[in-house]
Write a protein that holds these residues in place. Sequence first.
Motif, PDB file in Angstrom:
ATOM      1  N   UNK A   1      12.707   2.001 -13.309  1.00  0.00           N
ATOM      2  CA  UNK A   1      12.336   1.835 -11.907  1.00  0.00           C
ATOM      3  C   UNK A   1      12.364   0.364 -11.518  1.00  0.00           C
ATOM      4  N   UNK A   2      11.846  -0.507 -12.373  1.00  0.00           N
ATOM      5  CA  UNK A   2      11.857  -1.942 -12.105  1.00  0.00           C
ATOM      6  C   UNK A   2      13.293  -2.461 -12.001  1.00  0.00           C
ATOM      7  N   UNK A   3      14.167  -1.947 -12.877  1.00  0.00           N
ATOM      8  CA  UNK A   3      15.573  -2.388 -12.866  1.00  0.00           C
ATOM      9  C   UNK A   3      16.246  -1.994 -11.555  1.00  0.00           C
ATOM     10  N   UNK A   4      16.127  -0.734 -11.167  1.00  0.00           N
ATOM     11  CA  UNK A   4      16.747  -0.272  -9.934  1.00  0.00           C
ATOM     12  C   UNK A   4      16.160  -0.990  -8.721  1.00  0.00           C
ATOM     13  N   UNK A   5      14.872  -1.206  -8.757  1.00  0.00           N
ATOM     14  CA  UNK A   5      14.209  -1.889  -7.651  1.00  0.00           C
ATOM     15  C   UNK A   5      14.738  -3.306  -7.498  1.00  0.00           C
TER      16      UNK A   5
ATOM     17  N   UNK B   1      18.332  -7.305  -5.013  1.00  0.00           N
ATOM     18  CA  UNK B   1      19.328  -8.361  -5.178  1.00  0.00           C
ATOM     19  C   UNK B   1      20.512  -8.147  -4.249  1.00  0.00           C
ATOM     20  N   UNK B   2      20.995  -6.890  -4.191  1.00  0.00           N
ATOM     21  CA  UNK B   2      22.128  -6.568  -3.322  1.00  0.00           C
ATOM     22  C   UNK B   2      21.811  -6.837  -1.856  1.00  0.00           C
ATOM     23  N   UNK B   3      20.565  -6.626  -1.470  1.00  0.00           N
ATOM     24  CA  UNK B   3      20.166  -6.861  -0.085  1.00  0.00           C
ATOM     25  C   UNK B   3      19.930  -8.339   0.205  1.00  0.00           C
TER      26      UNK B   3
ATOM     27  N   UNK C   1       0.837  -1.204   0.000  1.00  0.00           N
ATOM     28  CA  UNK C   1       0.000   0.000   0.000  1.00  0.00           C
ATOM     29  C   UNK C   1       0.871   1.253   0.000  1.00  0.00           C
ATOM     30  N   UNK C   2       1.906   1.256   0.832  1.00  0.00           N
ATOM     31  CA  UNK C   2       2.827   2.388   0.851  1.00  0.00           C
ATOM     32  C   UNK C   2       3.547   2.553  -0.468  1.00  0.00           C
ATOM     33  N   UNK C   3       3.928   1.416  -1.085  1.00  0.00           N
ATOM     34  CA  UNK C   3       4.604   1.472  -2.373  1.00  0.00           C
ATOM     35  C   UNK C   3       3.694   2.046  -3.452  1.00  0.00           C
ATOM     36  N   UNK C   4       2.409   1.736  -3.398  1.00  0.00           N
ATOM     37  CA  UNK C   4       1.466   2.270  -4.390  1.00  0.00           C
ATOM     38  C   UNK C   4       1.439   3.790  -4.348  1.00  0.00           C
ATOM     39  N   UNK C   5       1.450   4.357  -3.142  1.00  0.00           N
ATOM     40  CA  UNK C   5       1.409   5.809  -3.004  1.00  0.00           C
ATOM     41  C   UNK C   5       2.715   6.435  -3.477  1.00  0.00           C
TER      42      UNK C   5
ATOM     43  N   UNK D   1      13.849   7.255  -3.494  1.00  0.00           N
ATOM     44  CA  UNK D   1      13.075   6.696  -2.395  1.00  0.00           C
ATOM     45  C   UNK D   1      12.177   5.568  -2.880  1.00  0.00           C
ATOM     46  N   UNK D   2      11.540   5.778  -4.037  1.00  0.00           N
ATOM     47  CA  UNK D   2      10.665   4.749  -4.594  1.00  0.00           C
ATOM     48  C   UNK D   2      11.446   3.483  -4.923  1.00  0.00           C
ATOM     49  N   UNK D   3      12.651   3.643  -5.475  1.00  0.00           N
ATOM     50  CA  UNK D   3      13.470   2.488  -5.845  1.00  0.00           C
ATOM     51  C   UNK D   3      13.924   1.712  -4.613  1.00  0.00           C
ATOM     52  N   UNK D   4      14.396   2.422  -3.588  1.00  0.00           N
ATOM     53  CA  UNK D   4      14.865   1.761  -2.366  1.00  0.00           C
ATOM     54  C   UNK D   4      13.713   1.103  -1.630  1.00  0.00           C
ATOM     55  N   UNK D   5      12.620   1.841  -1.470  1.00  0.00           N
ATOM     56  CA  UNK D   5      11.463   1.282  -0.781  1.00  0.00           C
ATOM     57  C   UNK D   5      10.896   0.094  -1.557  1.00  0.00           C
ATOM     58  N   UNK D   6      10.845   0.228  -2.891  1.00  0.00           N
ATOM     59  CA  UNK D   6      10.368  -0.876  -3.718  1.00  0.00           C
ATOM     60  C   UNK D   6      11.227  -2.115  -3.575  1.00  0.00           C
ATOM     61  N   UNK D   7      12.544  -1.916  -3.427  1.00  0.00           N
ATOM     62  CA  UNK D   7      13.452  -3.048  -3.244  1.00  0.00           C
ATOM     63  C   UNK D   7      13.176  -3.763  -1.933  1.00  0.00           C
ATOM     64  N   UNK D   8      12.972  -2.987  -0.879  1.00  0.00           N
ATOM     65  CA  UNK D   8      12.655  -3.582   0.421  1.00  0.00           C
ATOM     66  C   UNK D   8      11.345  -4.362   0.364  1.00  0.00           C
ATOM     67  N   UNK D   9      10.359  -3.795  -0.330  1.00  0.00           N
ATOM     68  CA  UNK D   9       9.070  -4.475  -0.475  1.00  0.00           C
ATOM     69  C   UNK D   9       9.231  -5.774  -1.250  1.00  0.00           C
ATOM     70  N   UNK D  10      10.007  -5.726  -2.342  1.00  0.00           N
ATOM     71  CA  UNK D  10      10.209  -6.925  -3.162  1.00  0.00           C
ATOM     72  C   UNK D  10      10.851  -8.039  -2.356  1.00  0.00           C
ATOM     73  N   UNK D  11      11.932  -7.708  -1.638  1.00  0.00           N
ATOM     74  CA  UNK D  11      12.612  -8.731  -0.859  1.00  0.00           C
ATOM     75  C   UNK D  11      11.710  -9.340   0.196  1.00  0.00           C
TER      76      UNK D  11
END
Length: 332
Positions: A39-43, A48-50, A20-24, A231-241
């Motif tokens: 954005x998908x690539x950076x995310x 992956x790095x995490x 939900x946070x990522x959507x906003x 911020x979107x890329x970093x937050x998106x990465x955390x959400x993905x993981x």
Amino acid sequence: MRNMTAILVIAVCFVQALYAGLSIISFLALKQGMSHYTFVVYRMAIATALAIPLACEHASNPLFLILGSPVMDQNLYYVGMKNSNATFTSAMCNMLPVFAFFMAWVFRLENVDCRHPRGLTKVVGTLVTVVGAILLTMVKGPSLNLSWARDHDKNHSSAPKVKGALFLTLACFCWSCFIILQANVLKTYPCKLSLTALICFWGMVEGAVVAVVVERGNLEAWSIHLDLKLLAAVYGALVSGAAYYVMGLVVKKKGPVFYSAFNPLATLLVAILGSFFLHEQLYTGSLIGAVTIVGGLYLVLWGKARDQPPSDSKNANVEEPTGTPAIDDREV
């Protein structure tokens, strides 16, 4: 075992809150001109790095996951979001439980016996959650007149954009395929941390190929600064993981339908967050939809209460060597 079920429910709810946070955040970043391809690539790259340092299990590489990375559904999702808004996008994604339920039934990953009350309740509960999401987004009624929100219907057409709806439908179908694929992978690939790292890695590789082709000659699409895009890329990465790991855990224990049934919860959270951060007005239809979603989730949970993954059904009634009654895993 009941405690494990409670933990899984909390974990899925937490993931839906992250989504939900990522959507906003992603909606605001897209409005600022961020390319969803890069954005998908950076995310995926950050995820992956995490994930790699945590993926300590040694296991073979499931090759067919390369073909099932979440690149396609994510890009389709963001194209649909660009042509609608955050709340409508989240509501459309509630087709996911329907797709997942049908595909899980076809591939025999979900036991559906409509002659039994619990089996029928699972079907009804899944449909009720989707109906609730539709009510939350599409049914207006009197405005709640929230002081911090604006009535966007005065300036924009209330009819959903057909293009956005089409892309979001395709995104839900692709995401359902990914969930079903992971359910099959987990039968022979139990290393969830390694699986998460592999999904993110191949998502980064395939996403980069798509982005290079689509955004060729547009170097600005790859630029990133200390702003909302980063911020979107970093937050998106955390959400993905977090999401891929929790998905693997929940799907293996409870099946793909259990995981996807919580998707409407994100719609409720997006509607609430959207009123604060996107100043979208809420209506009485939102309250009715919210209550319906909660009711539908309760029905699904009640119907799934005595379920177990199909792969474990062979061991459900095996007696303990001591002669004591076997513990039925379906009590989870």
